[in-house]
Design an enzyme around this catalytic site. Structure first.
Site, mmCIF file in Angstrom:
data_model
loop_
_atom_site.group_PDB
_atom_site.id
_atom_site.type_symbol
_atom_site.label_atom_id
_atom_site.label_comp_id
_atom_site.label_asym_id
_atom_site.label_seq_id
_atom_site.Cartn_x
_atom_site.Cartn_y
_atom_site.Cartn_z
ATOM 1 N N ASP A 196 0.836 -1.205 0.000
ATOM 2 C CA ASP A 196 0.000 0.000 0.000
ATOM 3 C C ASP A 196 0.870 1.255 0.000
ATOM 4 O O ASP A 196 0.577 2.236 -0.694
ATOM 5 C CB ASP A 196 -0.917 -0.008 1.228
ATOM 6 C CG ASP A 196 -1.915 1.140 1.189
ATOM 7 O OD1 ASP A 196 -2.659 1.244 0.196
ATOM 8 O OD2 ASP A 196 -1.938 1.938 2.142
ATOM 9 N N LYS B 244 1.265 4.395 -2.927
ATOM 10 C CA LYS B 244 1.183 5.823 -2.603
ATOM 11 C C LYS B 244 2.406 6.594 -3.092
ATOM 12 O O LYS B 244 2.292 7.664 -3.695
ATOM 13 C CB LYS B 244 1.006 6.002 -1.094
ATOM 14 C CG LYS B 244 -0.342 5.506 -0.584
ATOM 15 C CD LYS B 244 -0.444 5.598 0.934
ATOM 16 C CE LYS B 244 -1.780 5.076 1.442
ATOM 17 N NZ LYS B 244 -1.875 5.113 2.911
#
Length: 818
Positions: A679, A683
């Site tokens: 994750d 980003k």
């Protein structure tokens, strides 16, 4: 003296006729001197035309039509006249019906109908309705007289649209009224020739009758009673926010009706205009409403424009060629031949280079016009001076009308801008030198959307409406709707913005309602009125509705919904989302989405992709736009990993901290999804792309946090056992850091076009040293922020803060579209 004219809907039913009677009696009670003109009952004129057509075919079903007309009039008699007086009235109406039947029998025998006979047939509509109203008022004791307008309105024999002899007509009306004080109930639409032949006055004939009488009698005012509250700023069937225009000039009314407004037909009111007699448009069913006054000069208005009207179905004919440049007489030749063949032209637009002329016509004439022009310009086409005749169909024209445009600059710019921002292409445009009207030709499919955005822009310029389609009503989606409801009044008062929820969907059910879904009861409405959720169907319906200022909010973690974004952009629907999938997949897909959004003039906003509600992406984009250049980006970009390493100290088991984070809801059901760093990778990849780097997911290097035995544990329970077993591994990491006076942080770093992610030991001078809770922190080192990086810090996870970021993106779209 006032002349009142009541239209077909006013004379159409028992209830409407009762309203007419009440209006007449109320005016008499006030001592007003009036005369009243009546149209046929609503729909009767068309029925009479159909009866005439059937009679020419010797089709006896015309008798059924006559019987239906008779029954409608008898129904009113039974409802509004005392039983003991009904037989006489029935007999009078039956006499007129018998005359109609005899006429139609004659037509059926010769199987032919002339325009003269047709005029006589349709005259029965007004004669019956006016007789009916006379009989009711007379039975109720009102001093009134039935006036057949054929007695006083003298015309030529141009049947169907007869020309009035005003010299004779005015004299006869004045003579007639000078000899009576009774209330005159006048048949609209009809007149007669010198030979006593019945004629009709064409479109708007009953309005014309009222205007003729008003002008002849120098009336104080003419009242046109209809079924709407006057002339509206737009067609209320297409624009729900349309409202009544209080005052309008004759010229404005003429322009609006030319382009489709149906309330009045100004050419028929010309006799009144010529004498500066005000015309008031009123509603029979709302008689206390002030309505619209049509006058030579209107009162000052707070709005730049007066109204918007449209013709929904047009064809655009284009004649072009280099041989037309500088050649005199091309336009004259074009429009002369069109006039010769009685082709009506709605709008004309010519390029300043004289290279092309285009004009709008009724589509039914397209084939005929093409043949006419190809024949007329065959020589020019043969030598190449004219390239050919191009006809484009499925178009509409919108007219923006108002004398206020003469006193204001930028009206055209505002009009074109609001259409452009909603993806509405302008095919042609025209504006007269009077600056009274700007007309634009657009695709027919966009007509409703265009009318609404233009209306909102010019009449509610201080208030914008966004139409929101929301997918995902879990924690973030639900929090977003709660925030929208809570801030509804604030948005209206301080942002001039209304967010209209028109679509809502979760994994089970979906509901779309173009009129809006209540923000307070959306969940109950979705569950009770919704149907099985299908994302493709939801998206297609959003596109089909083609609503102005549409926004699609994807508040899911779904890995497939981003495949619909491109189609939404193509349909001019903006997208806001905290879902990172679209921006962190293949670079070419990312770039295509951004190019398409830019090309279509829609917004693709995803502030919450990084840092939840923190202003990370907006800040980055602002720095880039202002010319700054990035040297390094560092970030603790996972609230889960932030919490874990902020609390992982010597003497504390790593497994206990991870379990604590899971219990508090910081982690995914399987914490390995967070601990993998994927994750975080998505980003930082997004931030890299935002500063202009062409990066693929495989360009991100992640230093593994977990030992292999933990990664391969078959269940979550086994995973925690393996964490316990590997405690020495994690304990060594934290002890080494603390021995140096440092702390552990899970940091993503973008520097020299390379991305590295992993656990780093940092000292007290590092901006990430002092952290607590589940905060995210991002550091931008740029040419301007070189010695002291720009640091953004705060909660980087949680439904409330993420929803607030989506909320802010929606408000930003409202500002852009305004």
């Amino acid at each position: 003296m006032k002349v009142l004219k009541f239209g077909g809907t006013s004379c159409g039913t028992v209830a409407s006729i009762q309203s007419v009677l009440n209006i007449i009696k109320a005016k008499q009670a006030k001592g007003e001197q009036i005369a009243a003109v009546f149209s046929a009952m609503g729909g009767v004129t068309n029925k009479l035309i159909e009866a005439g057509r059937l009679a020419t075919l010797n089709d006896s079903t015309y008798f059924d039509i006559v019987k239906e007309i008779e029954n409608r009039h008898f129904e009113v008699v039974r409802a509004l006249i005392d039983v003991k007086s009904q037989s006489k009235v029935f007999a009078n109406i039956r006499t007129i019906i018998n005359e109609l039947e005899d006429l139609l029998k004659g037509v059926s025998l010769i199987r032919e109908i002339s325009t003269r006979t047709s005029d006589l047939i349709v005259s029965f509509g007004e004669r019956l309705s006016t007789t009916l109203i006379y009989e009711i008022l007379h039975a109720q004791g009102v001093d009134c007289q039935y006036l057949d307008a054929r007695k006083v309105i003298r015309t030529d024999d141009n049947f169907g649209i007869a020309n009035v002899n005003f010299e004779v007509t005015n004299r006869q009306i004045q003579d007639y009224f000078s000899k009576t004080k009774s209330l005159q109930l006048i048949t609209g639409f009809i007149g007669s020739t010198e030979k006593g032949e019945t004629t009709t006055l064409g479109r708007g004939g009953s309005d014309y009758t009222g205007s003729i009488f008003g002008a002849a009698l120098n009336a104080q005012e003419i009242e046109i009673w209809t079924d709407v509250d006057g002339m509206m700023t737009a067609d209320p069937r297409k624009v729900k926010n349309a409202f009544t225009i209080p005052t309008i000039t004759y010229s404005e009314a003429m322009e609006l009706t030319h382009f489709g407004a149906k309330v009045i037909y100004p050419p028929s009111l010309q006799p009144a205009f010529a004498k500066n007699i005000p015309i008031r448009v009123l509603n029979t069913f709302n008689p206390d409403f002030i309505g619209t006054i049509v006058n030579r000069v209107a009162e000052p208005s707070e709005y730049i424009i007066t109204g918007i009207s449209s013709i929904d179905n047009l064809a655009l004919v284009n004649l072009q060629g280099s041989g037309m440049i500088g050649v005199a007489g091309v336009s004259a030749k074009l429009f002369t031949v069109l006039a010769k063949h009685e082709i009506s032209v709605v709008l004309i637009s010519q390029a300043s280079s004289e290279h092309s002329i285009c004009f709008a016509i009724n589509p039914s004439a397209s084939a005929n016009v093409k043949a006419i022009l190809e024949n007329e310009f065959k020589n020019e086409i043969a030598v190449g001076d004219v390239e050919g005749i191009d006809i484009q169909e499925n178009l509409s024209v919108i007219a923006v009308v108002g004398e206020g445009m003469r006193r204001h600059t930028g009206v055209s710019g505002k009009l074109f801008s609001v259409l452009g921002k909603n993806g509405i292409n302008i095919v042609a445009t025209a504006q007269g030198s009077s600056e009274l009207n700007i007309s634009v030709v657009i695709e027919k499919k966009d007509i409703s959307k265009a009318l609404n955005v233009i209306h909102d822009s010019f009449f509610f310029s201080q208030a914008k409406t966004l139409n929101l389609f929301l997918v995902g009503t879990g924690l973030i989606g639900k929090a977003l709707l709660e925030q929208l409801q809570g801030q509804e009044n604030y948005l209206s008062k301080y942002k001039a913005l209304k967010v209209n929820l028109v679509g809502v969907m979760n994994s089970r059910k979906m509901l779309i309602d173009a009129q809006g879904i209540d923000l307070e009861s959306w969940e109950n409405e979705r569950d009770s009125r919704g149907k099985k959720a299908e994302i493709w169907e939801f998206v297609e319906e959003a596109k089909r509705l083609n609503l102005p200022n549409s926004v699609f909010a994807d508040c899911t973690a779904n890995k497939e919904i981003h495949n619909f974004y491109l189609g939404l952009f193509e349909a001019n629907i903006s997208v806001v989302t905290p879902n990172k999938v679209a921006n962190s997949g293949r670079y070419d897909d990312y770039a295509l989405l951004h190019r398409t959004a830019l090309k279509k003039g829609v917004k693709f906003l995803y502030e919450t992709n990084v840092g939840a509600g923190l202003p990370v992406i907006n800040t980055l984009q602002g720095l880039i736009s202002s010319g700054d250049r990035f040297e390094k980006i560092e970030g603790v970009l996972s609230g889960t990993l932030s919490y874990i390493f902020n609390n992982f100290k010597a003497g504390v088991k790593f497994a206990d901290i991870v379990m604590e984070a899971k219990v508090k809801g910081y982690t995914e059901p399987d914490p390995r999804e967070d601990l993998s760093g994927m994750d975080v990778a998505r980003k930082i990849l997004i931030l890299g792309r935002e500063i202009g780097l062409r990066l693929e997911p495989e360009d991100v290097t992640i230093e593994k946090l977990l030992p292999e035995n933990c990664e391969k544990a078959p269940t979550v329970e086994d995973f925690f056992k393996e964490l316990e077993f590997s405690n020495a591994y994690f304990e060594a990491m934290v002890n080494e850091a603390e021995a140096k006076g440092e702390v552990l942080r899970f940091i993503a770093c973008l520097e020299n076009n390379k991305i590295n992610i992993g656990v780093k030991s940092i000292g007290k001078t590092h901006p990430f040293y002092m952290m607590d809770g589940a905060d995210n922190v991002i550091s931008f080192t740029t040419k301007r922020y070189h010695d002291r990086p720009l640091v953004i810090k705060g909660p980087g996870a949680g439904a409330e803060v993420t929803a607030s970021g989506v909320f802010a993106d929606i408000v930003a779209i409202g500002s852009y579209l305004g």
